[in-house]
Design a protein around this motif. Sequence first.
Motif, mmCIF file in Angstrom:
data_model
loop_
_atom_site.group_PDB
_atom_site.id
_atom_site.type_symbol
_atom_site.label_atom_id
_atom_site.label_comp_id
_atom_site.label_asym_id
_atom_site.label_seq_id
_atom_site.Cartn_x
_atom_site.Cartn_y
_atom_site.Cartn_z
ATOM 1 N N GLU A 6 0.835 -1.209 0.000
ATOM 2 C CA GLU A 6 0.000 0.000 0.000
ATOM 3 C C GLU A 6 0.872 1.261 0.000
ATOM 4 O OE1 GLU A 6 -4.179 1.189 2.082
ATOM 5 O OE2 GLU A 6 -2.590 0.489 3.427
ATOM 6 N N LYS A 7 1.964 1.240 0.758
ATOM 7 C CA LYS A 7 2.875 2.391 0.787
ATOM 8 C C LYS A 7 3.544 2.591 -0.583
ATOM 9 C CE LYS A 7 5.403 3.115 4.617
ATOM 10 N NZ LYS A 7 4.779 4.240 5.308
ATOM 11 N N SER A 8 3.920 1.482 -1.235
ATOM 12 C CA SER A 8 4.514 1.604 -2.570
ATOM 13 C C SER A 8 3.464 2.062 -3.579
ATOM 14 C CB SER A 8 5.126 0.268 -3.006
ATOM 15 O OG SER A 8 4.140 -0.700 -3.292
ATOM 16 N N HIS A 9 2.233 1.647 -3.385
ATOM 17 C CA HIS A 9 1.124 2.055 -4.263
ATOM 18 C C HIS A 9 0.975 3.579 -4.249
ATOM 19 C CE1 HIS A 9 -3.144 2.566 -5.476
ATOM 20 N NE2 HIS A 9 -2.963 1.441 -6.160
ATOM 21 N N GLU A 10 1.060 4.172 -3.064
ATOM 22 C CA GLU A 10 0.975 5.634 -2.932
ATOM 23 C C GLU A 10 2.127 6.312 -3.672
ATOM 24 O OE1 GLU A 10 0.969 6.450 1.234
ATOM 25 O OE2 GLU A 10 -0.908 5.361 1.611
ATOM 26 N N PHE A 11 3.329 5.757 -3.531
ATOM 27 C CA PHE A 11 4.505 6.319 -4.196
ATOM 28 C C PHE A 11 4.360 6.267 -5.713
ATOM 29 C CE2 PHE A 11 8.772 5.138 -6.005
ATOM 30 C CZ PHE A 11 9.290 6.417 -6.022
ATOM 31 N N PHE A 12 3.945 5.116 -6.236
ATOM 32 C CA PHE A 12 3.797 4.973 -7.688
ATOM 33 C C PHE A 12 2.700 5.892 -8.225
ATOM 34 C CE2 PHE A 12 5.430 0.431 -6.939
ATOM 35 C CZ PHE A 12 6.740 0.812 -7.169
ATOM 36 N N GLN A 13 1.641 6.066 -7.444
ATOM 37 C CA GLN A 13 0.577 6.991 -7.863
ATOM 38 C C GLN A 13 1.100 8.426 -7.930
ATOM 39 O OE1 GLN A 13 -2.854 6.277 -5.251
ATOM 40 N NE2 GLN A 13 -4.003 5.646 -7.058
ATOM 41 N N ASP A 14 1.875 8.821 -6.926
ATOM 42 C CA ASP A 14 2.447 10.176 -6.912
ATOM 43 C C ASP A 14 3.368 10.411 -8.105
ATOM 44 O OD1 ASP A 14 1.097 10.712 -4.578
ATOM 45 O OD2 ASP A 14 2.820 10.337 -3.268
ATOM 46 N N MET A 15 4.018 9.340 -8.577
ATOM 47 C CA MET A 15 4.914 9.435 -9.737
ATOM 48 C C MET A 15 4.164 9.341 -11.067
ATOM 49 S SD MET A 15 8.245 7.070 -8.988
ATOM 50 C CE MET A 15 9.036 7.567 -10.510
ATOM 51 N N ASN A 16 2.846 9.092 -10.986
ATOM 52 C CA ASN A 16 2.054 8.793 -12.192
ATOM 53 C C ASN A 16 2.629 7.588 -12.942
ATOM 54 O OD1 ASN A 16 0.296 11.002 -11.783
ATOM 55 N ND2 ASN A 16 1.762 12.381 -12.755
ATOM 56 N N ASN A 17 3.138 6.652 -12.163
ATOM 57 C CA ASN A 17 3.746 5.441 -12.717
ATOM 58 C C ASN A 17 2.687 4.327 -12.693
ATOM 59 O OD1 ASN A 17 5.362 3.288 -13.421
ATOM 60 N ND2 ASN A 17 6.987 3.744 -11.972
ATOM 61 N N TYR A 18 1.796 4.346 -13.683
ATOM 62 C CA TYR A 18 0.584 3.529 -13.610
ATOM 63 C C TYR A 18 0.850 2.037 -13.785
ATOM 64 C CZ TYR A 18 -1.582 8.087 -13.721
ATOM 65 O OH TYR A 18 -1.927 9.370 -13.416
ATOM 66 N N LEU A 19 1.921 1.680 -14.487
ATOM 67 C CA LEU A 19 2.244 0.257 -14.600
ATOM 68 C C LEU A 19 2.674 -0.303 -13.247
ATOM 69 C CD1 LEU A 19 4.156 0.124 -18.014
ATOM 70 C CD2 LEU A 19 1.847 -0.687 -17.526
ATOM 71 N N ARG A 20 3.457 0.484 -12.507
ATOM 72 C CA ARG A 20 3.856 0.023 -11.174
ATOM 73 C C ARG A 20 2.684 0.094 -10.190
ATOM 74 N NH1 ARG A 20 9.197 -0.424 -10.259
ATOM 75 N NH2 ARG A 20 8.432 -2.021 -8.821
ATOM 76 N N VAL A 21 1.747 1.002 -10.421
ATOM 77 C CA VAL A 21 0.517 1.031 -9.615
ATOM 78 C C VAL A 21 -0.207 -0.313 -9.753
ATOM 79 C CG1 VAL A 21 -1.809 2.017 -9.433
ATOM 80 C CG2 VAL A 21 0.177 3.531 -9.621
ATOM 81 N N ILE A 22 -0.236 -0.837 -10.980
ATOM 82 C CA ILE A 22 -0.856 -2.146 -11.213
ATOM 83 C C ILE A 22 -0.133 -3.224 -10.413
ATOM 84 C CG2 ILE A 22 -1.189 -3.967 -12.951
ATOM 85 C CD1 ILE A 22 -1.738 -1.714 -14.988
ATOM 86 N N ASP A 23 1.206 -3.174 -10.425
ATOM 87 C CA ASP A 23 1.991 -4.160 -9.660
ATOM 88 C C ASP A 23 1.625 -4.133 -8.176
ATOM 89 O OD1 ASP A 23 3.329 -4.782 -11.990
ATOM 90 O OD2 ASP A 23 5.071 -3.535 -11.548
ATOM 91 N N ALA A 24 1.591 -2.926 -7.611
ATOM 92 C CA ALA A 24 1.311 -2.787 -6.178
ATOM 93 C C ALA A 24 -0.127 -3.185 -5.858
ATOM 94 C CB ALA A 24 1.579 -1.349 -5.737
ATOM 95 N N GLU A 25 -1.057 -2.766 -6.721
ATOM 96 C CA GLU A 25 -2.475 -3.112 -6.505
ATOM 97 C C GLU A 25 -2.665 -4.627 -6.543
ATOM 98 O OE1 GLU A 25 -6.796 -2.656 -6.423
ATOM 99 O OE2 GLU A 25 -5.152 -1.323 -5.861
ATOM 100 N N MET A 26 -2.009 -5.281 -7.498
ATOM 101 C CA MET A 26 -2.122 -6.736 -7.596
ATOM 102 C C MET A 26 -1.582 -7.415 -6.342
ATOM 103 S SD MET A 26 -0.924 -9.177 -10.753
ATOM 104 C CE MET A 26 0.691 -8.402 -10.859
#
Length: 406
Positions: free
Chosen positions: A203-223
């Motif tokens: 969840e913490k990494s999900h927030e970081f990836f969202q702040d970066m607009n790094n949507y592929l990594r958002v998918i990784d964290a969400e999964m």
Amino acid sequence: MYEGKIIKFYREKYKLTQEQLGKDICSITHISKIECNQTTYSPEIISLLSMRLGINMELEINKLKNIKQHLFHWQDAIIMQSFEDMEQINSELERELLIEISEYRFMYQLLRARYFLMNNWPLEAFKTIKKIQKIENKLTPYETNLLKHVLGIYYFAKHEYVKAIETLKTIQNEDYNNPEYYYHLAIAYHTIQSPVLAYYYAEKSHEFFQDMNNYLRVIDAEMLMIIQVEDDNGKEEIIKRYKKLIKSCELMNAPERKAKVLHNLAAEYFRRKNYEQASRFYKESMSLKDQESPVYLLSLEGFIRSSFDGNLINNDQLIQLTEHGLTIATRIKELLYIHLFKLLLYLLKSKEKEYHQYLFNKALPMFSNSGYTYLIKRSKKELFHYYSNNNLLDEALEMANLLINA
């Protein structure tokens, strides 16, 4: 400030003595002081020395100043998993001679180790890490934490998950502004079956990836977050989240990530004993993967197990698929899958005794050495039930103790 370092670098590169470089321009002493930044010097002398060395000093100074920016762009490309940019910047940096005298040379080596790990070259990464560890006292606080991050990823690649966690948790956030390491912590906790901590760090990494607009990594964290949830009351919501991620992968034209999501959706259906849906999604995941890869074998093994448990395909076909998987695993030297497909062959051929002997003597020791927590637990349970059902009480008690201690 920069001129002296650059002059010394190119003088040594071209194997010139200070006397040879300074002949008819200035004294050896003056050259020495220029190189050590211990004197003032006129632009005319720097111009004459540069001409003798065949360099454009202004251009060389700009290149040296830009190394830091170039390295952080490389790190961003690695975090974003933008492989095309990552390769291009790597090629540019490999041609940049002045990195050797840059104050960021250690950072370059650390990012190079990270680049090796991204390309699945752990041996090259290890060699680089060992060199850096020898001069660890020379690292800046940021580089010290980057070393810990890279070392944690290396341990994970070597299946040393507890070491990975111990290393990553020593990172000091105040000196290291890269919360990406939370994702690697989450993966490590997931692998040792610690779902609460895995979810927390994902969840913490999900927030970081969202702040970066790094949507592929958002998918990784969400999964990774979804995988930790085993709430049967909200099982339809979990399925919806997986299917939403699949659509996101399609919109972003990310077939590799779609394959991962499909595999985990299949595993979710397998957990619920919905073998028909599990085999369907395992098969779809396989269709997006390179057959000569461990990730393909992972989905193939899941497809065979779900098809067997659901009685969806006849035994002869399953044996043929398993032998196909074993051939690939042997060819690409993937010991884990060699064991898994050999076990499947014993299972499909109804060789119960041979299955459990192989599990105890060959497979389980390998799972234990590599830290495959899920497989270790599953194997011990299988052995406990086999020994109990066959009245092998001493062996059953040993397995029971191992399960309790684990």
